[in-house]
Design a protein around this motif. Structure first.
Motif, PDB file in Angstrom:
ATOM      1  N   TYR A  14      34.927  18.592   9.983  1.00 48.17           N
ATOM      2  CA  TYR A  14      33.723  18.412  10.811  1.00 48.17           C
ATOM      3  C   TYR A  14      33.090  17.047  10.574  1.00 48.17           C
ATOM      4  CZ  TYR A  14      29.618  19.406  13.557  1.00 48.17           C
ATOM      5  OH  TYR A  14      28.655  19.352  14.533  1.00 48.17           O
ATOM      6  N   GLN A  15      33.284  16.489   9.408  1.00 50.09           N
ATOM      7  CA  GLN A  15      32.641  15.218   9.074  1.00 50.09           C
ATOM      8  C   GLN A  15      33.333  14.003   9.679  1.00 50.09           C
ATOM      9  OE1 GLN A  15      32.384  16.445   4.654  1.00 50.09           O
ATOM     10  NE2 GLN A  15      30.558  15.209   4.956  1.00 50.09           N
ATOM     11  N   VAL A  16      34.616  14.137  10.015  1.00 50.18           N
ATOM     12  CA  VAL A  16      35.345  12.957  10.503  1.00 50.18           C
ATOM     13  C   VAL A  16      36.010  13.112  11.865  1.00 50.18           C
ATOM     14  CG1 VAL A  16      35.807  12.086   8.169  1.00 50.18           C
ATOM     15  CG2 VAL A  16      37.526  13.528   9.294  1.00 50.18           C
TER      16      VAL A  16
ATOM     17  N   TYR B  50      39.073  25.848   4.216  1.00 50.93           N
ATOM     18  CA  TYR B  50      37.706  26.014   4.733  1.00 50.93           C
ATOM     19  C   TYR B  50      36.744  25.015   4.094  1.00 50.93           C
ATOM     20  CZ  TYR B  50      33.215  27.934   6.009  1.00 50.93           C
ATOM     21  OH  TYR B  50      31.950  28.076   6.516  1.00 50.93           O
ATOM     22  N   HIS B  51      36.315  24.051   4.875  1.00 46.01           N
ATOM     23  CA  HIS B  51      35.277  23.099   4.429  1.00 46.01           C
ATOM     24  C   HIS B  51      34.110  23.187   5.426  1.00 46.01           C
ATOM     25  CE1 HIS B  51      34.596  19.129   2.045  1.00 46.01           C
ATOM     26  NE2 HIS B  51      33.450  19.436   2.621  1.00 46.01           N
ATOM     27  N   TRP B  52      33.561  24.382   5.538  1.00 47.73           N
ATOM     28  CA  TRP B  52      32.241  24.640   6.112  1.00 47.73           C
ATOM     29  C   TRP B  52      32.153  24.800   7.621  1.00 47.73           C
ATOM     30  CZ3 TRP B  52      28.687  20.734   2.992  1.00 47.73           C
ATOM     31  CH2 TRP B  52      28.943  20.886   1.627  1.00 47.73           C
TER      32      TRP B  52
ATOM     33  N   ASN C 236      36.110  24.839  -0.055  1.00 50.73           N
ATOM     34  CA  ASN C 236      35.366  23.736  -0.653  1.00 50.73           C
ATOM     35  C   ASN C 236      33.937  24.177  -0.972  1.00 50.73           C
ATOM     36  OD1 ASN C 236      34.922  20.711  -1.184  1.00 50.73           O
ATOM     37  ND2 ASN C 236      33.244  21.225   0.221  1.00 50.73           N
ATOM     38  N   GLU C 237      33.579  24.097  -2.233  1.00 47.27           N
ATOM     39  CA  GLU C 237      32.193  24.264  -2.684  1.00 47.27           C
ATOM     40  C   GLU C 237      31.487  25.502  -2.120  1.00 47.27           C
ATOM     41  OE1 GLU C 237      29.907  20.734  -2.054  1.00 47.27           O
ATOM     42  OE2 GLU C 237      31.049  19.582  -3.489  1.00 47.27           O
ATOM     43  N   PRO C 238      31.938  26.680  -2.487  1.00 45.08           N
ATOM     44  CA  PRO C 238      31.217  27.884  -2.033  1.00 45.08           C
ATOM     45  C   PRO C 238      29.741  27.870  -2.446  1.00 45.08           C
ATOM     46  CG  PRO C 238      32.855  28.399  -3.749  1.00 45.08           C
ATOM     47  CD  PRO C 238      33.130  27.012  -3.303  1.00 45.08           C
TER      48      PRO C 238
ATOM     49  N   ARG D 284      16.033  22.564  -3.139  1.00 49.24           N
ATOM     50  CA  ARG D 284      17.407  22.127  -2.937  1.00 49.24           C
ATOM     51  C   ARG D 284      18.170  22.137  -4.255  1.00 49.24           C
ATOM     52  NH1 ARG D 284      17.902  16.763  -2.718  1.00 49.24           N
ATOM     53  NH2 ARG D 284      16.104  16.663  -1.341  1.00 49.24           N
ATOM     54  N   ARG D 285      17.468  21.757  -5.333  1.00 46.33           N
ATOM     55  CA  ARG D 285      18.190  21.577  -6.588  1.00 46.33           C
ATOM     56  C   ARG D 285      18.368  22.862  -7.358  1.00 46.33           C
ATOM     57  NH1 ARG D 285      14.778  16.601  -6.648  1.00 46.33           N
ATOM     58  NH2 ARG D 285      16.238  15.048  -5.891  1.00 46.33           N
ATOM     59  N   ASN D 286      17.552  23.819  -7.086  1.00 49.16           N
ATOM     60  CA  ASN D 286      17.631  25.071  -7.837  1.00 49.16           C
ATOM     61  C   ASN D 286      18.004  26.204  -6.896  1.00 49.16           C
ATOM     62  OD1 ASN D 286      17.413  27.229  -9.463  1.00 49.16           O
ATOM     63  ND2 ASN D 286      15.315  26.825 -10.139  1.00 49.16           N
TER      64      ASN D 286
ATOM     65  N   SER E 160      38.384  16.386  -7.213  1.00 54.95           N
ATOM     66  CA  SER E 160      38.710  16.463  -5.795  1.00 54.95           C
ATOM     67  C   SER E 160      37.707  15.715  -4.917  1.00 54.95           C
ATOM     68  CB  SER E 160      38.824  17.930  -5.370  1.00 54.95           C
ATOM     69  OG  SER E 160      37.871  18.729  -6.027  1.00 54.95           O
ATOM     70  N   GLU E 161      36.554  15.370  -5.479  1.00 50.21           N
ATOM     71  CA  GLU E 161      35.589  14.483  -4.809  1.00 50.21           C
ATOM     72  C   GLU E 161      34.765  13.795  -5.871  1.00 50.21           C
ATOM     73  OE1 GLU E 161      32.867  16.221  -1.934  1.00 50.21           O
ATOM     74  OE2 GLU E 161      34.487  17.401  -1.039  1.00 50.21           O
ATOM     75  N   ASN E 162      34.564  12.507  -5.669  1.00 52.00           N
ATOM     76  CA  ASN E 162      33.591  11.755  -6.459  1.00 52.00           C
ATOM     77  C   ASN E 162      33.280  10.484  -5.676  1.00 52.00           C
ATOM     78  OD1 ASN E 162      33.577   9.355  -8.958  1.00 52.00           O
ATOM     79  ND2 ASN E 162      32.100  11.017  -8.989  1.00 52.00           N
TER      80      ASN E 162
ATOM     81  N   PHE F 123      29.945  12.018   8.809  1.00 47.00           N
ATOM     82  CA  PHE F 123      28.781  12.862   9.103  1.00 47.00           C
ATOM     83  C   PHE F 123      28.361  13.584   7.827  1.00 47.00           C
ATOM     84  CE2 PHE F 123      27.062  17.041  10.354  1.00 47.00           C
ATOM     85  CZ  PHE F 123      25.957  16.605  11.070  1.00 47.00           C
ATOM     86  N   GLU F 124      27.264  13.127   7.248  1.00 48.05           N
ATOM     87  CA  GLU F 124      26.829  13.658   5.950  1.00 48.05           C
ATOM     88  C   GLU F 124      25.922  14.883   6.159  1.00 48.05           C
ATOM     89  OE1 GLU F 124      27.845  13.495   2.951  1.00 48.05           O
ATOM     90  OE2 GLU F 124      26.141  14.557   2.089  1.00 48.05           O
ATOM     91  N   TRP F 125      26.431  15.886   6.832  1.00 48.20           N
ATOM     92  CA  TRP F 125      25.766  17.183   6.990  1.00 48.20           C
ATOM     93  C   TRP F 125      24.309  17.018   7.406  1.00 48.20           C
ATOM     94  CZ3 TRP F 125      29.762  20.045   7.672  1.00 48.20           C
ATOM     95  CH2 TRP F 125      30.905  19.852   6.916  1.00 48.20           C
ATOM     96  N   ALA F 126      23.386  17.628   6.661  1.00 52.47           N
ATOM     97  CA  ALA F 126      21.975  17.623   7.077  1.00 52.47           C
ATOM     98  C   ALA F 126      21.380  16.211   7.122  1.00 52.47           C
ATOM     99  CB  ALA F 126      21.158  18.509   6.144  1.00 52.47           C
TER     100      ALA F 126
HETATM  101  C1  GBH Z   1      30.004  17.444  -1.201  1.00 56.05           C
HETATM  102  O1  GBH Z   1      28.878  18.223  -1.409  1.00 56.05           O
HETATM  103  C2  GBH Z   1      30.724  17.938   0.016  1.00 56.05           C
HETATM  104  O2  GBH Z   1      31.922  18.606  -0.324  1.00 56.05           O
HETATM  105  C3  GBH Z   1      31.015  16.867   1.034  1.00 56.05           C
HETATM  106  O3  GBH Z   1      31.372  17.440   2.239  1.00 56.05           O
HETATM  107  C4  GBH Z   1      29.812  15.947   1.117  1.00 56.05           C
HETATM  108  O4  GBH Z   1      29.905  15.045   2.180  1.00 56.05           O
HETATM  109  C5  GBH Z   1      29.711  15.234  -0.189  1.00 56.05           C
HETATM  110  O5  GBH Z   1      29.679  16.114  -1.262  1.00 56.05           O
HETATM  111  C6  GBH Z   1      28.510  14.291  -0.305  1.00 56.05           C
HETATM  112  O6  GBH Z   1      27.299  14.984  -0.221  1.00 56.05           O
HETATM  113  O7  GBH Z   1      19.638  17.066  -5.589  1.00 56.05           O
HETATM  114  O8  GBH Z   1      20.056  15.616  -7.505  1.00 56.05           O
HETATM  115  O9  GBH Z   1      20.077  17.983  -7.798  1.00 56.05           O
HETATM  116  C7  GBH Z   1      27.937  17.758  -2.349  1.00 56.05           C
HETATM  117  C8  GBH Z   1      27.317  18.863  -3.155  1.00 56.05           C
HETATM  118  C9  GBH Z   1      25.434  19.733  -4.233  1.00 56.05           C
HETATM  119  C10 GBH Z   1      26.048  17.482  -4.694  1.00 56.05           C
HETATM  120  C11 GBH Z   1      24.035  19.464  -4.691  1.00 56.05           C
HETATM  121  C12 GBH Z   1      24.648  17.187  -5.193  1.00 56.05           C
HETATM  122  C13 GBH Z   1      22.522  18.218  -5.898  1.00 56.05           C
HETATM  123  C14 GBH Z   1      22.100  16.923  -6.530  1.00 56.05           C
HETATM  124  N1  GBH Z   1      26.045  18.538  -3.694  1.00 56.05           N
HETATM  125  N2  GBH Z   1      23.962  18.375  -5.643  1.00 56.05           N
HETATM  126  S1  GBH Z   1      20.346  16.902  -6.883  1.00 56.05           S
END
Ligand code: GBH
Length: 469
Positions: A18-20, A119-121, A164-166, A319-321, A369-371, A429-432
């Motif tokens: 969905y992002q690309v 499945y990636h969302w 991906n990331e449940p 969001r963080r908790n 798998s992502e960084n 497309f960075e989701w929200a």
């Molecule tokens: C991933 O999710 C996704 O797999 C990917 O699709 C997305 O584009 C990419 O990362 C970049 O966002 O608010 O400081 O506590 C990211 C998952 C979960 C990472 C929440 C950051 C909170 C950081 N995120 N986490 S903070």
């Protein structure tokens, strides 16, 4: 000191459909929950959607050529469920299958191994209409879909990743409503956790049933690296609680075939977990070759006294908790130099995560798998660069270097890390947050779809070519 990686270390880049892809109405694709979510006012920061994205649906040959230039050995991509199974009646869309066959063939011809996320969302909207991940049936449907993928694409895929990331799907999708489908109900979020776990187990089973025991199956989690603010009993209890809700809820059933009973206790205000049927924990507990770990930042926590209860309504804290109300965890604001996402940079957290996972699950291969990191990039005109343009992104380069070094530290302390995938090949497309945040090591000009190299891509190419840092 230069460190040389094992000769078979898997360097790759990652994206998600969905992002690309764009091409949302093409070849019989039907809407997913993100198509719907993007139409809600205020849901996506810049009011955008995946409508055109990077147009990779059409431009994958060009993007594969870029990956060849980068020298990467693997591409982690996801398949759009509603392109394969566009309706509730179980129709299989041959046009969708043909598209991915072509793309996977092109990757293999380029010598790039496809790592495919099932499945990636992008959940089909027709499944959300019947309860989505809060409903058990969705897990069974994922298994049907995974079976179709294994049958139709099985010979072309190097590594299968079920989900991906449940964590994000459940807690952001059904808990705080920040992601599609935008539901705010922590009882449903926990039901979603379980049904996603079940989907992993049933999906893995389906793929193995088709492809045999040699099938290389994995899953991808975004495990939280929770750091207690002090060594006090109370702060350590808060960290333990955060670990339970964010991490153990996935690791326990997946690798040990059980939910830690403390999880049930801690989440009592939200649910009685009656959605866990007899035998589910064993269904989730399937053999996997590797675990994919997505890592971006760490989370600092401390014990929250009753006086801080009001903080639970603060949006950024929410969001963080994942479990904000009636909880003992207070998430501290991130410190140090933050990325454009507002996330901290603590590469040591990646070392800790990989090392601890390897100590706990000695037989398991780990893959980063992502960084990656988002920054406010600018394009510079430079006659010598391809296309006459370049992005100088020293902060992304520094983040990349520091995190690859963090992987080295983990390897040197014995962690079984087999690969590293940069998020992301492209801005997308960075989701929200829509197109406002750029994670690519290659820039996308969304007006022209031009791909523009960044210094971080040049740096990554160097690391890959040297197989060393
Ligand atoms: C991933 O999710 C996704 O797999 C990917 O699709 C997305 O584009 C990419 O990362 C970049 O966002 O608010 O400081 O506590 C990211 C998952 C979960 C990472 C929440 C950051 C909170 C950081 N995120 N986490 S903070």
């Amino acid at each position: 000191m230069t460190y040389t990686f094992p000769h078979d270390f898997m360097w790759g880049t990652a994206t998600a459909s969905y992002q690309v892809e764009g091409a949302l109405h093409e070849d019989g694709r039907t809407p997913c929950i993100w198509d719907t979510f993007c139409t809600l006012p205020g849901a996506v920061a810049d009011g955008s959607s995946g409508q055109s994205a990077c147009d990779q649906y059409h431009r994958y040959p060009e993007d594969i050529a870029l990956m060849r230039e980068l020298g990467v050995k693997a591409y982690r991509l996801s398949i759009a469920w509603p392109r394969i199974m566009p309706d509730a009646g179980g129709t299989i869309n041959q046009l969708g299958i043909d598209h991915y066959r072509r793309e996977l063939d092109a990757l293999r011809e380029a010598g790039i191994m496809p790592v495919v996320t099932v499945y990636h969302w992008d959940l089909p909207q027709y499944l959300e209409d019947h309860g989505g991940w809060a409903s058990r049936d969705t897990a069974l449907r994922l298994a049907d879909y995974a079976d179709v993928l294994a049958r139709e694409l099985g010979d072309r895929v190097g590594i299968w990743t079920t989900l991906n990331e449940p964590w994000c799907c459940a807690y952001l999708g059904y808990g705080n409503g920040e992601h599609a489908p935008g539901v705010r109900d922590y009882g449903k979020a926990l039901a979603a956790v379980h049904h996603l776990n079940l989907a992993h187990g049933l999906g893995a089973q389906a793929i193995r049933a088709r492809l045999g025991d040699d099938a290389n199956i994995s899953s991808v989690l975004n495990l939280s690296v929770n750091v207690a603010e002090t060594d006090s009993e109370a702060d350590r209890a808060a960290k333990r609680r955060a670990d339970l809700i964010a991490n153990e809820v996935f690791l326990g059933p997946m690798f040990e075939g059980r939910y830690d009973p403390e999880i049930f206790e801690a989440t009592k205000p939200y649910t009685d977990w009656s959605f866990v049927h007899d035998g589910d924990e064993e269904r989730i507990h399937q053999p996997v070759q590797s675990l994919g770990v997505n890592f971006y930042s760490t989370t600092h926590v401390r014990h929250r006294g009753p006086e801080a209860a009001g903080a639970a309504t603060d949006a950024s804290r929410l969001r963080r908790n994942p479990m904000p109300a009636q909880d003992i965890v207070e998430v501290l604001p991130p410190a140090g130099e933050l990325t454009a996402m507002g996330w901290n940079q603590e590469p040591r957290g990646l070392t800790t995560l990989l090392t601890e996972l390897s100590e706990r699950f000695p037989g398991l291969d780990l893959i980063v798998s992502e960084n990656g990191s988002a920054w406010d990039d600018e394009v510079t005109l430079e006659p010598d660069a391809p296309g006459g343009k370049i992005v100088h992104d020293p902060k992304r380069v520094a983040y990349l270097d520091a995190h690859v070094r963090a992987v080295v530290d983990a390897l040197q302390s014995g962690a079984k890390v087999k690969g590293y995938f940069a998020w992301s090949l492209l801005d997308n497309f960075e989701w929200a947050l829509g197109y406002s945040k750029r994670f690519g090591i290659i820039r996308v000009d969304y007006d022209t779809q031009e791909r523009i190299w960044k210094d971080s891509a040049l740096r990554f190419r160097q690391i890959v070519a040297d197989n060393a840092i």
